[in-house]
Design an enzyme around this catalytic site. Structure first.
Site, PDB file in Angstrom:
ATOM      1  N   GLU A 133       0.806  -1.235   0.000  1.00  0.00           N
ATOM      2  CA  GLU A 133       0.000   0.000   0.000  1.00  0.00           C
ATOM      3  C   GLU A 133       0.834   1.278   0.000  1.00  0.00           C
ATOM      4  O   GLU A 133       0.336   2.344   0.361  1.00  0.00           O
ATOM      5  CB  GLU A 133      -1.000  -0.014   1.165  1.00  0.00           C
ATOM      6  CG  GLU A 133      -1.954  -1.189   1.072  1.00  0.00           C
ATOM      7  CD  GLU A 133      -3.092  -1.142   2.078  1.00  0.00           C
ATOM      8  OE1 GLU A 133      -3.116  -0.215   2.899  1.00  0.00           O
ATOM      9  OE2 GLU A 133      -3.951  -2.023   2.012  1.00  0.00           O
ATOM     10  N   GLU A 244      -5.704  -9.063   0.510  1.00  0.00           N
ATOM     11  CA  GLU A 244      -6.503  -8.840   1.723  1.00  0.00           C
ATOM     12  C   GLU A 244      -7.931  -8.581   1.312  1.00  0.00           C
ATOM     13  O   GLU A 244      -8.181  -7.755   0.433  1.00  0.00           O
ATOM     14  CB  GLU A 244      -6.026  -7.602   2.512  1.00  0.00           C
ATOM     15  CG  GLU A 244      -4.715  -7.740   3.230  1.00  0.00           C
ATOM     16  CD  GLU A 244      -4.332  -6.457   3.966  1.00  0.00           C
ATOM     17  OE1 GLU A 244      -5.237  -5.710   4.388  1.00  0.00           O
ATOM     18  OE2 GLU A 244      -3.129  -6.213   4.113  1.00  0.00           O
TER      19      GLU A 244
END
Ligand SMILES: *[C@@H]1O[C@H](CO)[C@@H](O)[C@H](O)[C@H]1NC(C)=O
Length: 404
Positions: A133, A244
């Site tokens: 991220e 995720e």
């Protein structure tokens, strides 16, 4: 109708590209909910529970790690490796790349593990993610949301190169390299060089956090598919791994989203069973919660019991319409985008916090506190990004049409 379905199926295949084995696993940070280190016994317990979950729709025998480094050490290999060797758990490795100009400690830990465990370890490694991220955190949305320190494409490219040099000539040289980020990182043309450098793209997606997008649980399938399809259209033939995703079983409401066991079960079925399990490499969030600061609790079981909070059995029918690529195309005219900024909340707060802080920097931890609130506004600016992707999606479908 039949033609339409076939069309959608073909578009889907083209969009998703060739994919490897469809791994099933969970995410695992290097620390526990009280921030203390996990040791071998902790990982052993996690991996055994994962493999023995009652009524699971497959064997959850893979794990995504966030760091190679054992918590409380500078550059010792994380004890998850030894636990994985003993339980034959497949490993998606991760290296933390934000807020640092060197991944030397990560690479040292990895080298030590290769020397110490040899083939029994390297045979289990299914992938390496350079970063998590980082691009989201430096995007306009991430900056607005004070998501924390990130890293740009140049930094990621350098670390990908450092990693490649480091494993050249080792058994890990052939392991496919990816990066994990939110969906809009991949639809942003500025990041194309990163995508080009990858063997697969890892996507964190949390419809739960899609404030202002109609994030009621009944919409979760549609929200998930739109973001997924946007990435697929943007990355061409690179395989997508869902690194995720999940829905909290308890915690505060988030706009229209409610964190309940019933909704966590619905999400498992509608996203996991319908779209992911045994179809796309998937690392569910999560088997065990590791961030006490996140009020949303994502664990699908309590205290690592093999009896989950809800029945994991997959149904045979689903609410979300099939033919997702086609539906993306048709939905785009009217709707704006979907983001997965929730990933940063949970990924950041849950996984980053529970994992990378032991690694090369404290960045992961820094971002925790802010992430929660950040996410609310997270999707606001993403509409623009999608339109381009959507056009690509439409072009793809149109192209397929031409084949008939
Ligand atoms: C696109 O990516 C670049 C580099 O990662 C970033 O600086 C920029 O802010 C991103 N654009 C948006 C709209 O977030």
């Amino acid at each position: 109708m039949r033609a339409f379905t076939t069309l959608a199926a073909v578009a889907g295949v083209l969009a998703s590209g060739a994919s490897a084995e469809n791994y099933l696993g969970f995410n695992s940070g290097s620390t526990k909910a009280d921030h203390s280190a996990k040791f071998k016994a902790d990982f052993l317990q996690e991996f055994k529970t994962a493999q023995n979950l009652e009524s699971a729709p497959g064997t959850f025998n893979a794990v995504r790690l966030y760091t190679n480094i054992q918590a409380y050490s500078k550059d010792d290999p994380i004890s998850a490796f030894e636990a994985a060797v003993e339980t034959k758990t497949k490993i998606l490795l991760g290296v933390w790349t934000s807020g640092t100009d060197s991944i030397a400690n990560e690479l040292n830990a990895l080298k030590k593990a290769i020397d110490k465990y040899g083939k029994s370890f390297t045979d289990l490694v299914i992938g390496m993610s350079i970063g998590s991220e980082d691009l989201y955190r430096i995007s306009e949305t991430g900056i607005k949301n004070e998501a924390g320190v990130g890293a740009g494409p140049d930094v990621l490219l350098k670390f990908i190169s450092d990693y490649k040099k480091s494993v050249a000539g080792t058994a890990l040289a052939k392991v496919p390299i990816g990066h994990v980020d939110t969906w809009d990182a991949y639809t942003n043309a500025t990041n194309k060089a990163v995508v080009d450098a990858l063997d697969w793209v890892g996507v964190d997606e949390y419809p739960y956090y899609e404030s202002g997008k109609g994030n009621h649980i009944k919409n979760s399938g549609k929200l998930f598919d739109r973001a997924y399809d946007a990435v697929a259209a943007a990355v061409g033939d690179k395989p997508i791994w869902i690194t995720e995703t999940g829905w909290p079983a308890s915690g505060p409401d988030w706009d229209e989203a409610e964190a309940t066991v019933a909704n966590a079960k619905y999400y498992w079925q509608e996203i996991g069973c319908r779209k992911l399990f045994n179809k796309v490499p998937t690392f569910w969030y999560n088997l065990r919660d590791s961030n006490p600061d996140n009020k949303m609790q994502f664990a699908i079981t309590k205290d690592l019991s093999t009896k989950p909070l809800f029945d994991l059995t997959c149904p045979t029918t689903f609410d979300t319409p099939t033919g997702t690529s086609a539906s993306t195309a048709s939905a785009t005219g009217s709707q704006t985008s979907v983001s997965a900024p929730g990933s940063s909340a949970t990924g950041g707060a849950g996984s980053t916090g529970g994992s990378t802080d032991s690694g090369s920097s404290g960045t992961g931890t820094d971002s925790e506190a802010s992430n929660q609130d950040d996410v609310v506004e997270g999707s606001a600016s993403l509409g623009k990004g999608l339109s381009a992707v959507t056009i690509a999606g439409l072009a793809l479908v149109a192209g397929v049409f031409a084949l008939f």
